[in-house]
Write a protein that holds these residues in place. Structure first.
Motif, mmCIF file in Angstrom:
data_model
loop_
_atom_site.group_PDB
_atom_site.id
_atom_site.type_symbol
_atom_site.label_atom_id
_atom_site.label_comp_id
_atom_site.label_asym_id
_atom_site.label_seq_id
_atom_site.Cartn_x
_atom_site.Cartn_y
_atom_site.Cartn_z
ATOM 1 N N GLN A 119 0.706 -1.448 -0.101
ATOM 2 C CA GLN A 119 0.079 -0.070 -0.021
ATOM 3 C C GLN A 119 1.155 1.350 0.051
ATOM 4 O OE1 GLN A 119 -3.521 0.255 -0.428
ATOM 5 N NE2 GLN A 119 -3.071 2.264 -0.385
ATOM 6 N N MET A 120 2.088 1.242 0.500
ATOM 7 C CA MET A 120 2.903 2.359 0.421
ATOM 8 C C MET A 120 3.253 2.825 -0.998
ATOM 9 S SD MET A 120 3.206 2.973 3.663
ATOM 10 C CE MET A 120 4.295 4.389 3.344
ATOM 11 N N LEU A 121 3.441 2.055 -1.852
ATOM 12 C CA LEU A 121 3.733 2.544 -3.225
ATOM 13 C C LEU A 121 2.675 3.151 -3.805
ATOM 14 C CD1 LEU A 121 5.201 -0.725 -4.991
ATOM 15 C CD2 LEU A 121 6.463 1.198 -4.281
ATOM 16 N N PRO A 122 1.309 3.059 -3.878
ATOM 17 C CA PRO A 122 0.455 3.856 -4.549
ATOM 18 C C PRO A 122 0.621 5.223 -3.439
ATOM 19 C CG PRO A 122 -0.507 2.203 -3.758
ATOM 20 C CD PRO A 122 0.626 1.835 -3.558
ATOM 21 N N GLN A 123 0.601 5.264 -2.187
ATOM 22 C CA GLN A 123 0.694 6.538 -1.605
ATOM 23 C C GLN A 123 1.860 7.302 -1.989
ATOM 24 O OE1 GLN A 123 -2.473 5.364 -0.192
ATOM 25 N NE2 GLN A 123 -1.902 7.241 1.092
ATOM 26 N N ILE A 124 3.038 6.767 -2.153
ATOM 27 C CA ILE A 124 4.392 7.533 -2.725
ATOM 28 C C ILE A 124 3.993 8.097 -4.218
ATOM 29 C CG2 ILE A 124 6.556 7.144 -3.416
ATOM 30 C CD1 ILE A 124 6.843 5.100 -1.198
ATOM 31 N N TYR A 125 3.155 7.238 -5.024
ATOM 32 C CA TYR A 125 2.820 7.802 -6.332
ATOM 33 C C TYR A 125 2.100 8.937 -6.253
ATOM 34 C CZ TYR A 125 4.915 3.363 -8.096
ATOM 35 O OH TYR A 125 5.868 2.187 -8.251
ATOM 36 N N ALA A 126 1.211 9.060 -5.472
ATOM 37 C CA ALA A 126 0.105 9.968 -5.436
ATOM 38 C C ALA A 126 0.653 11.218 -4.932
ATOM 39 C CB ALA A 126 -1.015 9.540 -4.420
ATOM 40 N N VAL A 127 1.851 10.988 -3.878
ATOM 41 C CA VAL A 127 2.592 12.335 -3.417
ATOM 42 C C VAL A 127 3.424 12.872 -4.690
ATOM 43 C CG1 VAL A 127 4.294 13.220 -1.918
ATOM 44 C CG2 VAL A 127 2.421 11.417 -0.640
ATOM 45 N N LEU A 128 3.916 12.117 -5.330
ATOM 46 C CA LEU A 128 4.720 12.593 -6.195
ATOM 47 C C LEU A 128 4.144 13.261 -7.511
ATOM 48 C CD1 LEU A 128 7.596 9.628 -6.285
ATOM 49 C CD2 LEU A 128 7.615 11.827 -5.261
ATOM 50 N N ALA A 129 3.055 12.396 -7.835
ATOM 51 C CA ALA A 129 2.314 12.988 -8.919
ATOM 52 C C ALA A 129 1.769 14.468 -8.489
ATOM 53 C CB ALA A 129 1.191 12.093 -9.370
ATOM 54 N N THR A 130 1.105 14.709 -7.207
ATOM 55 C CA THR A 130 0.683 15.827 -6.784
ATOM 56 C C THR A 130 1.736 16.985 -6.751
ATOM 57 O OG1 THR A 130 -0.937 14.574 -5.453
ATOM 58 C CG2 THR A 130 -0.513 17.171 -4.923
ATOM 59 N N VAL A 131 3.063 16.517 -6.480
ATOM 60 C CA VAL A 131 4.058 17.400 -6.250
ATOM 61 C C VAL A 131 4.582 17.932 -7.556
ATOM 62 C CG1 VAL A 131 6.583 17.736 -5.554
ATOM 63 C CG2 VAL A 131 5.030 16.663 -4.054
ATOM 64 N N VAL A 132 4.654 17.216 -8.515
ATOM 65 C CA VAL A 132 5.169 17.199 -10.004
ATOM 66 C C VAL A 132 4.092 18.260 -10.640
ATOM 67 C CG1 VAL A 132 5.857 16.600 -12.192
ATOM 68 C CG2 VAL A 132 6.764 15.505 -10.259
ATOM 69 N N TRP A 133 2.967 17.847 -10.731
ATOM 70 C CA TRP A 133 1.974 18.617 -11.414
ATOM 71 C C TRP A 133 1.543 20.059 -10.857
ATOM 72 C CZ3 TRP A 133 -0.213 17.973 -16.264
ATOM 73 C CH2 TRP A 133 -1.254 18.984 -16.457
ATOM 74 N N SER A 134 1.335 19.831 -9.530
ATOM 75 C CA SER A 134 1.002 21.300 -8.798
ATOM 76 C C SER A 134 2.255 22.394 -8.992
ATOM 77 C CB SER A 134 0.745 21.049 -7.221
ATOM 78 O OG SER A 134 0.470 22.370 -6.748
ATOM 79 N N GLY A 135 3.403 21.592 -8.994
ATOM 80 C CA GLY A 135 4.601 22.626 -8.767
ATOM 81 C C GLY A 135 4.900 23.017 -10.378
ATOM 82 N N GLY A 136 4.636 22.340 -11.208
ATOM 83 C CA GLY A 136 5.170 22.540 -12.350
ATOM 84 C C GLY A 136 3.827 23.364 -13.191
ATOM 85 N N VAL A 137 3.037 23.297 -13.007
ATOM 86 C CA VAL A 137 1.698 24.044 -13.693
ATOM 87 C C VAL A 137 1.727 25.334 -12.881
ATOM 88 C CG1 VAL A 137 -0.604 24.342 -14.216
ATOM 89 C CG2 VAL A 137 0.758 22.173 -14.582
ATOM 90 N N SER A 138 1.798 25.271 -11.676
ATOM 91 C CA SER A 138 1.990 26.623 -10.806
ATOM 92 C C SER A 138 3.069 27.614 -11.375
ATOM 93 C CB SER A 138 2.111 26.402 -9.289
ATOM 94 O OG SER A 138 0.960 25.468 -8.801
ATOM 95 N N PHE A 139 3.986 27.107 -11.439
ATOM 96 C CA PHE A 139 5.186 27.793 -11.946
ATOM 97 C C PHE A 139 5.046 28.502 -13.323
ATOM 98 C CE2 PHE A 139 9.352 28.166 -14.402
ATOM 99 C CZ PHE A 139 10.020 28.925 -13.475
ATOM 100 N N VAL A 140 4.377 27.839 -14.380
ATOM 101 C CA VAL A 140 4.162 28.320 -15.482
ATOM 102 C C VAL A 140 3.043 29.304 -15.377
ATOM 103 C CG1 VAL A 140 3.223 27.681 -17.889
ATOM 104 C CG2 VAL A 140 4.794 26.226 -16.780
ATOM 105 N N LEU A 141 2.110 29.015 -14.656
ATOM 106 C CA LEU A 141 1.152 30.082 -14.721
ATOM 107 C C LEU A 141 1.509 31.492 -13.966
ATOM 108 C CD1 LEU A 141 -1.928 28.137 -13.053
ATOM 109 C CD2 LEU A 141 -1.479 28.781 -15.522
ATOM 110 N N LEU A 142 2.422 31.300 -12.911
ATOM 111 C CA LEU A 142 2.896 32.386 -12.299
ATOM 112 C C LEU A 142 3.910 33.277 -13.447
ATOM 113 C CD1 LEU A 142 4.170 30.796 -8.922
ATOM 114 C CD2 LEU A 142 2.418 32.599 -9.248
ATOM 115 N N LYS A 143 4.556 32.427 -14.122
ATOM 116 C CA LYS A 143 5.478 33.357 -14.930
ATOM 117 C C LYS A 143 4.473 33.853 -16.194
ATOM 118 C CE LYS A 143 9.801 32.228 -13.497
ATOM 119 N NZ LYS A 143 10.790 33.537 -13.302
ATOM 120 N N ILE A 144 3.584 33.249 -16.605
ATOM 121 C CA ILE A 144 2.910 33.899 -17.672
ATOM 122 C C ILE A 144 2.174 35.278 -17.004
ATOM 123 C CG2 ILE A 144 0.531 33.578 -19.217
ATOM 124 C CD1 ILE A 144 1.195 30.765 -19.381
ATOM 125 N N ILE A 145 1.629 35.048 -15.678
ATOM 126 C CA ILE A 145 0.852 36.304 -15.100
ATOM 127 C C ILE A 145 2.144 37.483 -14.827
ATOM 128 C CG2 ILE A 145 -0.136 36.941 -13.021
ATOM 129 C CD1 ILE A 145 -1.295 34.127 -12.816
#
Length: 443
Positions: free
Chosen positions: A390-416
């Motif tokens: 069960q630890m593997l899907p928990q880790i995958y969920a954390v990593l996916a959220t970190v990558v998407w949130s961090g990456g897309v937030s950065f792009v949006l901030l730069k555009i604004i």
């Protein structure tokens, strides 16, 4: 019918629409029959509905007035109205974004990555439409309150220095391009994170890691406050913050126990573990701070309580009292270290610890959910019950959220930043955001 959330799929919630719109004639026929489609073979439960109406109001209370007061008390007096305005305006803006497109992207269709536009402008929603045992209108509004508080929490990271116009653009776009996709991944029909078996009862990934990482990225992109590290930036009114934190604590019972989507034993256990973890984390932060700072602070125990609320959120429908106690203690100590020692060492200006509490607390909670999950409560055993996988899907969920949130937030901030600009001028920042941006001051 719409899919249920956070393990409620086991109660047989049905889906409303397919993931792809048909020809125009078929779409019109679908709209004409939507009321019958929702009502067919489904009976609303008055007890579940009453509880979910209450939970929805409790979660909204967490943002206004709870978060507005909690954050408002922690900034300097010259910026308290601007801080409260940011939270209040975000509530209004995201309400409309969720109504127009956010709800559809998050909960319509069965895509692995995103929903569809079949529920644009809440198309097809009637008084007869149901989601499981509750009206769909209640389910939609309950989810709306989550979508509201998540971007509002980000504002604590960049307190005292963002343009109000930039804030409105960022919050609106972030709700569409960051929050809605991650909500679908975890809770939507066919979402790939939920499909992996990741456990997130009430928003450890969707809400807390998501907003915490976005807050850290925003703080890094916008830069530190003028005078950070050399001027006194102590909270101007901790009494206001105590009231705000108290409203957050009470409202969190709707946040966690409400995520059962029913008035049942699982909701009761979620309420119990929420209380235990919050108290444990508040005291853990206090006792960690006491020897290092010489005194236990009001701000410290408030921060610890919020850290406990954050960490128990993903676990609240899966763990028992013992697990909640450990999760609370670990969250209190780890979030204290992150928000003090680590922040000083790295030099980033996460003004009100959006990352230190929500990002880190969310990660702690998501991972420990995989450790302490009990099959008798949530249907899935964790590491301590002999299911290390069960630890593997928990880790995958954390990593996916970190990558998407961090990456897309950065792009949006730069555009604004390249268009309307992110930061107020040094003169406005030194003077008062209250006066310069809103023409008002606290007397």
């Amino acid at each position: 019918m719409l899919p249920g959330r956070c393990g409620s799929w086991t109660r047989g919630r049905r889906r409303v629409l397919g993931s792809v719109l048909g020809p125009i004639g078929g779409a019109l026929a679908l709209l004409a029959s939507s009321s019958r489609a929702f009502a067919q073979d489904a009976v609303p439960d008055s007890g579940d509905t009453a509880w979910m109406l209450t939970s929805t109001a409790l979660v909204l209370m967490m943002t206004v007035p709870g978060l507005a007061m909690f954050y408002g008390g922690m900034v300097r007096k010259k910026n308290v109205l601007a801080m409260s305005m940011q939270v209040f305006a975000t509530c209004c803006l995201v309400t409309l974004v969720w109504t127009v497109v956010g709800y559809s992207l998050a909960f319509a269709g069965e895509g692995a990555w995103i929903g569809d536009l079949s529920r644009l402008f809440l198309r097809g929603m009637t008084v007869e439409a149901l989601s499981g045992t509750i009206p769909e209108s209640v389910f939609m509004t309950f989810q709306m309150t989550f979508a509201i508080i998540t971007p509002a929490l980000i504002s604590g990271a960049f307190a005292d220095r963002m343009k109000f116009s930039a804030l409105l653009w960022f919050m609106g776009l972030w709700a569409i391009f960051v929050y809605a996709p991650i909500a679908h991944w975890v809770w939507g029909a066919g979402g790939w994170v939920g499909g992996l078996g990741a456990l997130d009862f009430a928003g450890g990934t969707v809400v807390h890691i998501n907003c915490g990482i976005a807050g850290l990225v925003t703080a890094l992109v916008i830069g530190r406050r003028l005078g950070y590290g050399s001027e006194n930036m102590a909270p101007h009114n901790l009494t206001l913050s105590v009231i705000g934190a108290s409203l957050l604590w009470v409202g969190w019972f709707g946040f966690n126990a409400g995520s059962a989507l029913a008035a049942d034993g699982r909701a009761g256990m979620a309420m119990t573990v929420t209380q235990i973890a919050t108290a444990a984390a508040a005291l853990a932060w206090m006792f960690a701070e006491w020897p290092s700072h010489g005194k236990p602070s009001v701000l410290g125990i408030l921060s610890g309580a919020v850290a406990g609320l954050v960490a128990i959120t993903p676990a609240s429908g899966f763990v028992g009292p013992g697990g909640a106690l450990v999760i609370g203690v670990v969250a209190g100590v780890v979030c204290f270290w992150t928000s003090t020692s680590l922040k000083r060492a790295l030099g980033y200006d996460d003004a009100l610890d959006a990352f230190g509490i929500h990002g880190v607390g969310g990660i702690v909670g998501a991972l420990l959910t995989g450790v302490f999950a009990l099959e008798a409560i949530g249907g899935t055993p964790g590491l301590l019950e002999g299911n290390p996988g069960q630890m593997l899907p928990q880790i995958y969920a954390v990593l996916a959220t970190v990558v998407w949130s961090g990456g897309v937030s950065f792009v949006l901030l730069k555009i604004i930043d390249a268009t309307v600009g992110l930061r107020v001028s040094p003169e406005i920042e030194r003077d008062s955001l209250d006066l310069q941006l809103h023409g008002e001051t606290v007397q």
